[in-house]
Scaffold this motif. Structure first.
Motif, short mmCIF file in Angstrom:
data_model
loop_
_atom_site.label_atom_id
_atom_site.label_comp_id
_atom_site.label_asym_id
_atom_site.label_seq_id
_atom_site.Cartn_x
_atom_site.Cartn_y
_atom_site.Cartn_z
N THR A 184 35.61 -3.18 157.69
CA THR A 184 35.79 -4.53 157.16
C THR A 184 34.99 -5.53 157.99
O THR A 184 34.34 -6.45 157.44
N GLN A 185 35.01 -5.37 159.30
CA GLN A 185 34.24 -6.26 160.17
C GLN A 185 32.75 -6.21 159.84
O GLN A 185 32.08 -7.24 159.75
N LEU A 186 32.24 -5.02 159.66
CA LEU A 186 30.82 -4.87 159.32
C LEU A 186 30.51 -5.46 157.95
O LEU A 186 29.47 -6.11 157.76
N ARG A 187 31.40 -5.23 157.00
CA ARG A 187 31.16 -5.76 155.65
C ARG A 187 31.12 -7.29 155.67
O ARG A 187 30.22 -7.91 155.11
N LEU A 188 32.13 -7.91 156.29
CA LEU A 188 32.22 -9.36 156.25
C LEU A 188 31.20 -10.02 157.17
O LEU A 188 30.58 -11.02 156.80
N ASN A 189 31.03 -9.49 158.38
CA ASN A 189 30.15 -10.14 159.34
C ASN A 189 28.68 -9.90 159.07
O ASN A 189 27.84 -10.76 159.40
N VAL A 190 28.35 -8.74 158.49
CA VAL A 190 26.95 -8.37 158.35
C VAL A 190 26.54 -8.15 156.89
O VAL A 190 25.66 -8.84 156.36
N VAL A 191 27.18 -7.20 156.21
CA VAL A 191 26.71 -6.79 154.88
C VAL A 191 26.79 -7.94 153.88
O VAL A 191 25.82 -8.23 153.15
N THR A 192 27.93 -8.61 153.81
CA THR A 192 28.08 -9.72 152.87
C THR A 192 27.09 -10.83 153.17
O THR A 192 26.47 -11.40 152.26
N LEU A 193 26.91 -11.14 154.44
CA LEU A 193 25.95 -12.17 154.84
C LEU A 193 24.54 -11.82 154.38
O LEU A 193 23.82 -12.67 153.83
N VAL A 194 24.13 -10.58 154.59
CA VAL A 194 22.79 -10.14 154.20
C VAL A 194 22.64 -10.19 152.67
O VAL A 194 21.63 -10.67 152.14
N GLU A 195 23.65 -9.70 151.97
CA GLU A 195 23.57 -9.67 150.50
C GLU A 195 23.50 -11.08 149.92
O GLU A 195 22.66 -11.36 149.04
N LEU A 196 24.36 -11.96 150.38
CA LEU A 196 24.35 -13.33 149.83
C LEU A 196 23.05 -14.05 150.18
O LEU A 196 22.50 -14.78 149.35
N THR A 197 22.57 -13.85 151.39
CA THR A 197 21.29 -14.47 151.77
C THR A 197 20.18 -14.00 150.85
O THR A 197 19.38 -14.81 150.35
N ARG A 198 20.12 -12.70 150.61
CA ARG A 198 19.05 -12.17 149.74
C ARG A 198 19.18 -12.71 148.32
O ARG A 198 18.18 -13.09 147.69
N LEU A 199 20.39 -12.75 147.79
CA LEU A 199 20.59 -13.23 146.42
C LEU A 199 20.19 -14.69 146.27
O LEU A 199 19.46 -15.06 145.34
N PHE A 200 20.67 -15.55 147.17
CA PHE A 200 20.40 -16.98 147.02
C PHE A 200 18.97 -17.34 147.41
O PHE A 200 18.45 -18.38 146.95
N LEU A 201 18.31 -16.51 148.20
CA LEU A 201 16.91 -16.78 148.50
C LEU A 201 16.05 -16.74 147.25
O LEU A 201 15.02 -17.43 147.18
N ASP A 202 16.43 -15.95 146.26
CA ASP A 202 15.69 -15.96 145.00
C ASP A 202 15.67 -17.37 144.41
O ASP A 202 14.62 -17.86 143.98
N ASP A 203 16.82 -18.02 144.38
CA ASP A 203 16.89 -19.38 143.85
C ASP A 203 16.12 -20.36 144.73
O ASP A 203 15.38 -21.22 144.23
N PHE A 204 16.30 -20.24 146.04
CA PHE A 204 15.69 -21.20 146.95
C PHE A 204 14.17 -21.11 146.93
O PHE A 204 13.47 -22.13 146.90
N THR A 205 13.65 -19.89 146.97
CA THR A 205 12.19 -19.73 147.00
C THR A 205 11.57 -20.12 145.66
O THR A 205 10.46 -20.64 145.63
N ASP A 206 12.29 -19.89 144.56
CA ASP A 206 11.77 -20.30 143.25
C ASP A 206 11.58 -21.81 143.17
O ASP A 206 10.60 -22.29 142.58
N ARG A 207 12.50 -22.57 143.75
CA ARG A 207 12.40 -24.03 143.69
C ARG A 207 11.64 -24.62 144.88
O ARG A 207 11.36 -25.81 144.91
N GLY A 208 11.37 -23.76 145.89
CA GLY A 208 10.64 -24.24 147.06
C GLY A 208 11.48 -25.12 147.97
O GLY A 208 10.94 -25.91 148.76
N ARG A 209 12.80 -24.93 147.93
CA ARG A 209 13.70 -25.75 148.74
C ARG A 209 15.03 -25.05 148.89
O ARG A 209 15.54 -24.50 147.91
N GLY A 210 15.59 -25.07 150.08
CA GLY A 210 16.90 -24.46 150.29
C GLY A 210 17.16 -24.25 151.77
O GLY A 210 16.23 -24.25 152.59
N ARG A 211 18.43 -24.07 152.11
CA ARG A 211 18.81 -23.90 153.50
C ARG A 211 19.88 -22.80 153.60
O ARG A 211 20.79 -22.76 152.78
N VAL A 212 19.74 -21.97 154.62
CA VAL A 212 20.74 -20.94 154.92
C VAL A 212 21.28 -21.21 156.31
O VAL A 212 20.50 -21.36 157.26
#
Length: 259
Positions: free
Chosen positions: A107-135
């Motif tokens: 659970t620690q690995l999922r919440l601290n690492v895996v979820t963070l990596v997955e969400l970052t990758r998913l939302f980067l699609d939106d951010f890079t498409d618009r050329g603006r965003g912050r993580v």
């Protein structure tokens, strides 16, 4: 300065709740994510009444398969214009690793690492498409060294710190930024929840959640790669870089070991 909606995971208490307040206080709409629906509703109501922003709640357990995709889809289903992703959700485990509960470590690995990596990758699609965003990823000064008796937690934060710094460099010049917030011990119930009530962690110095969240907000809005709140923790992190690793391991052991 943009006023994009900030999505904050682990927003029902502690650093996450205070980060949500900082964004709302500066005029950002917020999307709050945590398991406890009733608590989230209270947080959202407070932010809306205080700061006249829209606060959307998404009650979700991120410690399950497919949770990151489900959250990303929920954001789009609700037409939320998320331009700032705050990966705050996480837990800590403590004690000898040889006696650790393997499910808790997963659970620690999922919440601290895996979820963070997955969400970052998913939302980067939106951010890079618009050329603006912050993580904004919540790491820790613990991630700058090994931590006996909190081996998995320190290692997970080492991943977060290193991953975010690398990502910040990759994104330089794109209009999208990545920031890691690396506080020391914070005045929350984290130590008690991690089973560290009888260790020396935080016994001499704790940072307030307001100090940490304020530094995190300012840092992510400036586009800083690394934010270490407070002069004492800045000094300690610099000292750690020149201290031999065997000494750092032994000091961490003394701090984390149950008294």
């Amino acid at each position: 300065m943009d006023r994009d909606t900030a999505l904050v995971t682990g927003a029902s208490s502690g650093i996450g709740r205070e980060l949500a307040r900082q964004f709302a206080r500066h005029g950002h709409d917020v999307a709050l994510v945590a398991r406890r629906e009733g608590v989230l509703a209270d947080v959202a109501g407070d932010l809306e009444s205080r700061y006249a922003v829209d606060a959307t709640t998404i009650s979700m357990d991120l410690d399950r398969d497919g949770a990151s995709d489900a959250l990303y889809e929920a954001v789009h289903d609700r037409d939320l214009d998320v331009g700032i992703l705050v990966n705050n959700v996480g837990i800590g485990t403590a004690g000898p690793f040889a006696e650790a509960d393997l499910d808790e470590e997963r659970t620690q690995l999922r919440l601290n690492v895996v979820t963070l990596v997955e969400l970052t990758r998913l939302f980067l699609d939106d951010f890079t498409d618009r050329g603006r965003g912050r993580v904004l990823n919540v790491g820790s000064t613990a991630g700058f060294q090994p931590g006996p008796f909190m081996a998995g937690y320190y290692a997970s934060k080492a991943y977060v710190n290193s991953f975010t710094e690398a990502l910040a460099e990759e994104l330089r010049g794109t209009g999208v930024s990545a920031t890691v917030l690396a506080p020391g011990p914070v005045d929350t119930d984290f130590q008690d929840r991690a089973g560290m009530g009888d260790s020396a962690v935080g016994s001499t110095y704790k940072q307030s959640v307001e100090q940490v969240a304020t530094a995190g907000y300012r840092g992510v809005m400036r586009g800083d790669a690394v934010v270490v709140p407070g002069l004492p923790m800045k000094a300690l992190s610099l000292l750690a870089r020149v201290t031999p690793r065997p000494i750092r391991r032994r000091v961490a052991r003394r701090v984390n070991e149950r008294r």
